[in-house]
Design an enzyme around this catalytic site. Sequence first.
Site, PDB file in Angstrom:
ATOM      1  N   TRP A 171     -10.117   0.437  -4.923  1.00  0.00           N
ATOM      2  CA  TRP A 171      -9.531   1.740  -4.569  1.00  0.00           C
ATOM      3  C   TRP A 171      -8.136   1.897  -5.196  1.00  0.00           C
ATOM      4  CZ3 TRP A 171     -11.143   6.185  -2.943  1.00  0.00           C
ATOM      5  CH2 TRP A 171     -10.354   7.041  -2.176  1.00  0.00           C
ATOM      6  N   HIS A 202      -7.609  -5.734   0.108  1.00  0.00           N
ATOM      7  CA  HIS A 202      -6.388  -4.951   0.239  1.00  0.00           C
ATOM      8  C   HIS A 202      -5.565  -5.480   1.419  1.00  0.00           C
ATOM      9  CE1 HIS A 202      -4.054  -1.264  -0.186  1.00  0.00           C
ATOM     10  NE2 HIS A 202      -4.190  -1.010   1.106  1.00  0.00           N
ATOM     11  N   SER A 216       0.812  -1.210   0.000  1.00  0.00           N
ATOM     12  CA  SER A 216       0.000   0.000   0.000  1.00  0.00           C
ATOM     13  C   SER A 216       0.857   1.276   0.000  1.00  0.00           C
ATOM     14  CB  SER A 216      -0.969  -0.063   1.180  1.00  0.00           C
ATOM     15  OG  SER A 216      -2.080   0.731   0.900  1.00  0.00           O
TER      16      SER A 216
HETATM   17  C1  GTR Z   1      -5.278   4.626   1.992  1.00  0.00           C
HETATM   18  C2  GTR Z   1      -4.711   5.427   0.876  1.00  0.00           C
HETATM   19  C3  GTR Z   1      -4.029   4.531  -0.111  1.00  0.00           C
HETATM   20  C4  GTR Z   1      -3.134   3.508   0.550  1.00  0.00           C
HETATM   21  C5  GTR Z   1      -3.718   2.973   1.835  1.00  0.00           C
HETATM   22  C6  GTR Z   1      -2.726   2.202   2.728  1.00  0.00           C
HETATM   23  O1  GTR Z   1      -5.939   5.412   2.918  1.00  0.00           O
HETATM   24  O2  GTR Z   1      -5.770   6.122   0.267  1.00  0.00           O
HETATM   25  O3  GTR Z   1      -3.327   5.319  -1.046  1.00  0.00           O
HETATM   26  O4  GTR Z   1      -1.881   4.013   0.766  1.00  0.00           O
HETATM   27  O5  GTR Z   1      -4.221   3.968   2.619  1.00  0.00           O
HETATM   28  O6  GTR Z   1      -1.575   2.574   2.875  1.00  0.00           O
HETATM   29  O7  GTR Z   1      -3.205   1.219   3.314  1.00  0.00           O
END
Ligand code: GTR
Length: 434
Positions: free
Chosen positions: A360, A411, A269
């Site tokens: 996302w 995710h 992420s």
């Molecule tokens: C979210 C963000 C993403 C990603 C994610 C993470 O809030 O929008 O870009 O980085 O966090 O790091 O889990």
Amino acid sequence: MKRFVFAPGLFFATVLAVSAAQKVEIPINYDEAKVPKYTLPDPLVANDGSPVRDAATWRAKRRPELLEVFASEMFGRTPAGKPPGMHAEVTSVERAALGGKAVRKEITLWFTAGKTGPKMHLLVYQPATGPGPFPAFLGYNFYGNQCVHADPGITLSTAWMRTNAENKIVNNRATEGTRGVSASAWDIEAVLARGYATVTAYYGDLCEDRAEGLTLAVGALFGTPAVEQRRADEWGAIGIWAWGLSRALDYLESDREIDAGRVAVHGHSRLGKTALWAGAQDERFALVISNNSGCGGAALSKRVYGENVERINTSFPFWFAKNFRAYNRREAELPFDQHELIALIAPRPVHVASAQEDKWADPLGEFLAAKHAGPVYALFGRKGLGVESQPPVNQPVIGDGVAYHLRTGKHAITPYDWAQYLEHADRVLKPRRR
Ligand code: GTR
């Protein structure tokens, strides 16, 4: 991590994000039919319009141009090299860790002479099968080193972190309950069994993941001003985190039990964005792994699908350089896109991974960026990903230089992802078998 929740069936969602000055409505697109028509910049055309036809021209001319545009327009500029006075102190060594399967080492890496300045705490697990040198996976963790394994011998982080009841972070500090909370995202026994070391540090040691972080620790060392006071091309948190990965590799070069020439840098992420930027800049990384890195990472910005440039700059105004904000709702005007960030890793291998439910992060955009890095790999006689369309779920493609997989699920970084990274690493880092 807390994030926008995808509502199935709601194809064009609107989210409210609070910027410093006002409330702004930021449209979020989940409809493939609403992806704008876009033209990707050709990585093989230099700024003066001339074609790049060979690896020598790429290296001498085009690669520096792209590094410059990513530094000035997106991540901000990175100070060069090791800071003077940087030194490592081994603080613990346990040669019979994890029931005898591993050697556990802890190292404090001080970024200045003396012991009062900024520092990072490295945790190393290496196979207990011999003196090495072992190839290694290097990546940051989200909650302190003790989150990667329940091993009670890991020193508990005392750094600031966001309070999080689920992960047992209370009053901005890790508690004993955080031990092993991220163990499945590290799969350390599997990594060790395949002959690799795992090296990790808490990303907040370098820069706390909040606006104030920029003026503390490594930001303070380099005189980084507050978020809005920065020069337009001054670095943000992702730049600082990426810098720290290179410093960790500096340390590994001095550890005779680790083969610093065979280090995979990885991240999930926001830390996947960080791993890509670190791997693009620092050619010592032998393999670069982006797990669900999404917007600002492996996903093409110009598709404007899922998280977009305005949304990320609004939610996290301290992650990127201020210049990146010029592309809020103007992705079409970006003079680069993320396939070129991946291309900067060439000819070294890169692995991009997506998760099916992680809309996302735009899984298709992550695939397309990996694919369109291909022409740069071709300059080096490598085939790149070697497939035209996104592979079906759970059917990884490990190409020649570029790999991609789409996993079922959310995710996260999971043992399935690790199985693919280990398979890839076995091909390109060739560890000695036990
Ligand atoms: C979210 C963000 C993403 C990603 C994610 C993470 O809030 O929008 O870009 O980085 O966090 O790091 O889990």
